[in-house]
Design a protein around this motif. Structure first.
Motif, PDB file in Angstrom:
ATOM      1  N   SER A 124      63.742  74.040  60.446  1.00 13.41           N
ATOM      2  CA  SER A 124      64.081  73.557  59.395  1.00 13.41           C
ATOM      3  C   SER A 124      63.577  72.154  58.814  1.00 13.41           C
ATOM      4  N   PHE A 125      63.553  71.337  59.592  1.00  8.01           N
ATOM      5  CA  PHE A 125      63.032  69.944  59.230  1.00  8.01           C
ATOM      6  C   PHE A 125      61.819  70.157  58.806  1.00  8.01           C
ATOM      7  N   GLN A 126      60.923  70.997  59.685  1.00  4.44           N
ATOM      8  CA  GLN A 126      59.444  71.085  59.077  1.00  4.44           C
ATOM      9  C   GLN A 126      59.585  71.528  57.724  1.00  4.44           C
ATOM     10  N   VAL A 127      60.301  72.653  57.605  1.00 11.44           N
ATOM     11  CA  VAL A 127      60.004  73.215  56.101  1.00 11.44           C
ATOM     12  C   VAL A 127      60.387  72.425  55.117  1.00 11.44           C
TER      13      VAL A 127
ATOM     14  N   GLY B 291      43.858  62.107  46.495  1.00 19.78           N
ATOM     15  CA  GLY B 291      43.964  61.852  47.997  1.00 19.78           C
ATOM     16  C   GLY B 291      45.426  61.829  48.305  1.00 19.78           C
ATOM     17  N   VAL B 292      45.494  62.567  49.612  1.00 19.90           N
ATOM     18  CA  VAL B 292      46.934  62.546  50.159  1.00 19.90           C
ATOM     19  C   VAL B 292      46.872  62.021  51.660  1.00 19.90           C
ATOM     20  N   ILE B 293      47.419  60.941  51.993  1.00 20.17           N
ATOM     21  CA  ILE B 293      47.181  60.677  53.374  1.00 20.17           C
ATOM     22  C   ILE B 293      48.776  60.630  53.889  1.00 20.17           C
ATOM     23  N   LEU B 294      48.746  61.201  55.065  1.00 19.78           N
ATOM     24  CA  LEU B 294      50.344  61.675  55.631  1.00 19.78           C
ATOM     25  C   LEU B 294      49.906  61.015  57.045  1.00 19.78           C
ATOM     26  N   SER B 295      50.306  59.826  57.409  1.00 19.85           N
ATOM     27  CA  SER B 295      50.179  59.414  58.807  1.00 19.85           C
ATOM     28  C   SER B 295      51.349  59.022  59.510  1.00 19.85           C
ATOM     29  N   GLY B 296      51.225  58.274  60.712  1.00 18.36           N
ATOM     30  CA  GLY B 296      52.469  58.013  61.370  1.00 18.36           C
ATOM     31  C   GLY B 296      52.985  56.740  60.736  1.00 18.36           C
ATOM     32  N   GLY B 297      52.317  55.672  60.002  1.00 19.37           N
ATOM     33  CA  GLY B 297      52.858  54.659  59.364  1.00 19.37           C
ATOM     34  C   GLY B 297      52.692  54.820  57.863  1.00 19.37           C
ATOM     35  N   HIS B 298      51.860  55.583  57.332  1.00 19.55           N
ATOM     36  CA  HIS B 298      51.759  55.775  55.704  1.00 19.55           C
ATOM     37  C   HIS B 298      51.893  56.954  55.225  1.00 19.55           C
TER      38      HIS B 298
ATOM     39  N   GLY C 181      47.286  62.101  60.482  1.00 25.37           N
ATOM     40  CA  GLY C 181      47.708  62.880  61.415  1.00 25.37           C
ATOM     41  C   GLY C 181      48.847  64.242  60.906  1.00 25.37           C
ATOM     42  N   VAL C 182      49.510  64.044  60.046  1.00 28.62           N
ATOM     43  CA  VAL C 182      50.457  65.063  59.821  1.00 28.62           C
ATOM     44  C   VAL C 182      49.643  66.229  59.303  1.00 28.62           C
ATOM     45  N   ALA C 183      48.292  65.951  58.579  1.00 25.41           N
ATOM     46  CA  ALA C 183      47.660  66.955  57.910  1.00 25.41           C
ATOM     47  C   ALA C 183      47.140  67.885  59.048  1.00 25.41           C
ATOM     48  N   ALA C 184      47.400  67.581  60.496  1.00 23.27           N
ATOM     49  CA  ALA C 184      46.947  68.513  61.593  1.00 23.27           C
ATOM     50  C   ALA C 184      48.101  69.626  61.663  1.00 23.27           C
ATOM     51  N   ASN C 185      49.263  69.528  60.887  1.00 15.78           N
ATOM     52  CA  ASN C 185      50.192  70.445  60.983  1.00 15.78           C
ATOM     53  C   ASN C 185      49.859  71.749  60.550  1.00 15.78           C
ATOM     54  N   GLY C 186      49.757  72.933  61.098  1.00 15.06           N
ATOM     55  CA  GLY C 186      49.524  74.047  60.674  1.00 15.06           C
ATOM     56  C   GLY C 186      50.452  74.906  59.458  1.00 15.06           C
ATOM     57  N   TYR C 187      51.843  74.549  59.466  1.00 18.49           N
ATOM     58  CA  TYR C 187      52.667  74.921  58.413  1.00 18.49           C
ATOM     59  C   TYR C 187      52.233  74.016  56.980  1.00 18.49           C
ATOM     60  N   LEU C 188      51.909  72.991  57.233  1.00 18.58           N
ATOM     61  CA  LEU C 188      51.636  72.073  56.000  1.00 18.58           C
ATOM     62  C   LEU C 188      50.506  72.634  55.616  1.00 18.58           C
ATOM     63  N   ARG C 189      49.440  72.777  56.263  1.00 17.86           N
ATOM     64  CA  ARG C 189      47.926  73.192  55.900  1.00 17.86           C
ATOM     65  C   ARG C 189      48.316  74.758  54.883  1.00 17.86           C
ATOM     66  N   GLU C 190      48.891  75.357  55.605  1.00 11.28           N
ATOM     67  CA  GLU C 190      49.215  76.618  55.037  1.00 11.28           C
ATOM     68  C   GLU C 190      49.802  76.641  53.806  1.00 11.28           C
ATOM     69  N   GLN C 191      50.976  75.837  53.703  1.00 13.50           N
ATOM     70  CA  GLN C 191      52.039  75.802  52.289  1.00 13.50           C
ATOM     71  C   GLN C 191      51.000  75.034  51.278  1.00 13.50           C
ATOM     72  N   ILE C 192      50.064  73.900  51.660  1.00 10.75           N
ATOM     73  CA  ILE C 192      49.476  73.276  50.629  1.00 10.75           C
ATOM     74  C   ILE C 192      48.287  74.436  49.810  1.00 10.75           C
ATOM     75  N   GLY C 193      47.661  75.203  51.341  1.00 17.29           N
ATOM     76  CA  GLY C 193      46.774  76.231  50.806  1.00 17.29           C
ATOM     77  C   GLY C 193      47.531  77.113  49.897  1.00 17.29           C
TER      78      GLY C 193
ATOM     79  N   ALA D 250      58.924  68.557  50.772  1.00 18.98           N
ATOM     80  CA  ALA D 250      58.886  67.105  50.003  1.00 18.98           C
ATOM     81  C   ALA D 250      57.320  66.941  49.748  1.00 18.98           C
ATOM     82  N   VAL D 251      56.509  67.063  50.620  1.00 19.22           N
ATOM     83  CA  VAL D 251      55.025  66.695  50.217  1.00 19.22           C
ATOM     84  C   VAL D 251      54.356  67.847  49.137  1.00 19.22           C
ATOM     85  N   VAL D 252      54.777  69.062  49.450  1.00 20.73           N
ATOM     86  CA  VAL D 252      53.923  69.963  48.470  1.00 20.73           C
ATOM     87  C   VAL D 252      54.574  69.786  47.025  1.00 20.73           C
ATOM     88  N   ARG D 253      55.608  69.466  47.047  1.00 22.10           N
ATOM     89  CA  ARG D 253      56.548  69.077  45.494  1.00 22.10           C
ATOM     90  C   ARG D 253      55.584  68.094  44.938  1.00 22.10           C
ATOM     91  N   ARG D 254      55.353  66.856  45.696  1.00 18.11           N
ATOM     92  CA  ARG D 254      54.594  65.940  44.991  1.00 18.11           C
ATOM     93  C   ARG D 254      53.408  66.132  44.668  1.00 18.11           C
TER      94      ARG D 254
END
Ligand code: KG4
Ligand code: ZN
Length: 333
Positions: free
Chosen positions: A234-237, A133-140, A264-276, A242-246
């Protein structure tokens, strides 16, 4: 016979209520986002609490209406008790207790982070633990083994800022409104990731995002003419790397073949694509809920509440709101 759970979520700046049937069928999910905070560039706790007081009854009524149920049909009421802003939690939690008392039905308190894990189950009702389980939120920012429903083993978390917090802080540096995650994603869409921002590595399976935010701060100070969209991209990448590496490390370490990502961050399209892409490369099954279940909602609270009630029974009315608490407090299992 159907079992109806009313979920209530007021841990931050969303007032949310939902009716879920038998733990997985969402009959309604109402989320009222408090827009007032964007005027201040972040959540103002006192204003959040006041807005929850104003919104809680209409939001709950709307959730019942949309589900087509009278309140007397509800079998269980579940509310977030932790972690979050105390003043905000202290609206939804006592409201739920009062409803439970008034209707003579059981009440269950839900840890908000556990709610995010159950958002994955809402999308994939047949899912069975164990999974990563990976939780990526505003506080955690949490990396966990979900060994069974409501049983967790923490592998890593952030040593400083949460992943979503980094998006929000960098958005502020770029002059974007709060909440910043979606704004960064939009701006990044028109930019090129040409700046190589470093991502600090605190070791093990932990995360660190505050150095990345500081790197952006210094870059903007030293390059006032830079194209803002390039900084966002560049920040988003860097943050997603950092997430994908872990996740890659955790899959190797645990040998788990299913990975669920939420918050909330799992809503990010680039993150979804890269973990995919990582999932394809490593051959694990990737489960990411729809955007409306990634960001804060009460359906996930109802789903978690249902499962907790099945396993542990009702909670006592003495259950207090807590600003901080791990996903499974010691002695909970
Ligand atoms: O889970 P969530 O809705 O609330 C908390 O439990 O904190 O997560 C909110 C966080 C915020 O930091 C927000 O900026 C971020 O999720 N977020 C995003 C996106 N949508 C929301 N971050 C990156 N890209 C997005 N599309
Ligand atoms: Zn959340």
């Amino acid at each position: 016979m159907s079992f109806f759970c009313l979920g209530i979520e007021t841990s931050c700046d969303e007032t949310a209520a939902s009716v879920v049937r038998d733990g997985v069928n969402v009959l309604s999910s109402v989320v009222s986002s408090q827009l007032v905070h964007s005027l201040y560039g972040g959540v103002v706790p006192e204003l959040a609490a006041r807005a929850h007081v104003r919104l809680i009854l209409p939001v709950v009524n709307e959730a019942l209406d949309k589900a087509g149920l009278d309140v007397s049909r509800i079998d269980l009421v579940a509310a977030t008790y932790a972690p979050g802003l105390l003043g905000a939690l202290l609206v939804g939690l006592p409201f739920a207790k009062g409803l439970s008392y008034g209707l003579g039905i059981p009440f269950v308190g839900v840890n908000h982070l556990e709610g995010h894990i159950f958002a994955i189950r809402l999308e994939y009702p047949d899912l069975k633990p164990p999974f990563l389980g990976v939780i990526l939120s505003g506080g955690h920012t949490e990396l966990l083994i979900v060994s069974n429903w409501c049983e967790y083993e923490e592998l890593g978390s952030t040593v400083d800022d949460a992943c979503g917090e980094a998006f929000d802080k960098v958005a502020k540096l770029l002059g974007l409104p709060y909440p910043g995650g979606r704004e960064i994603e939009k701006l990044a869409g028109g930019g090129r990731a040409v700046i190589d921002f470093p991502v600090p590595d605190p070791g093990g399976l932990d995360f660190s995002f505050s150095g990345l935010k500081t790197a952006v701060l210094y870059y903007l100070r030293d390059h006032p003419e830079v194209v803002r969209a390039d900084v966002a991209a560049s920040f988003q990448v860097a943050a997603v790397r950092a997430v994908v590496r872990r996740v890659e490390q955790a899959v190797k370490q645990t040998g788990l073949s299913v990975v669920g990502v939420a918050g909330g961050v799992a809503a990010n399209g680039y993150l979804r694509e890269q973990i995919g892409l990582l999932a394809q490369r490593m051959g694990f099954r990737l489960l990411v809920p729809r955007v409306g279940y990634c960001t804060d909602n009460a359906a996930m609270i109802a789903a978690a509440g249902f499962e907790r009630y099945q396993r542990f029974g009702a909670d006592d009315f003495n259950l207090s709101a807590l600003a901080r608490t791990p996903i499974c407090p010691p002695g909970d299992l």
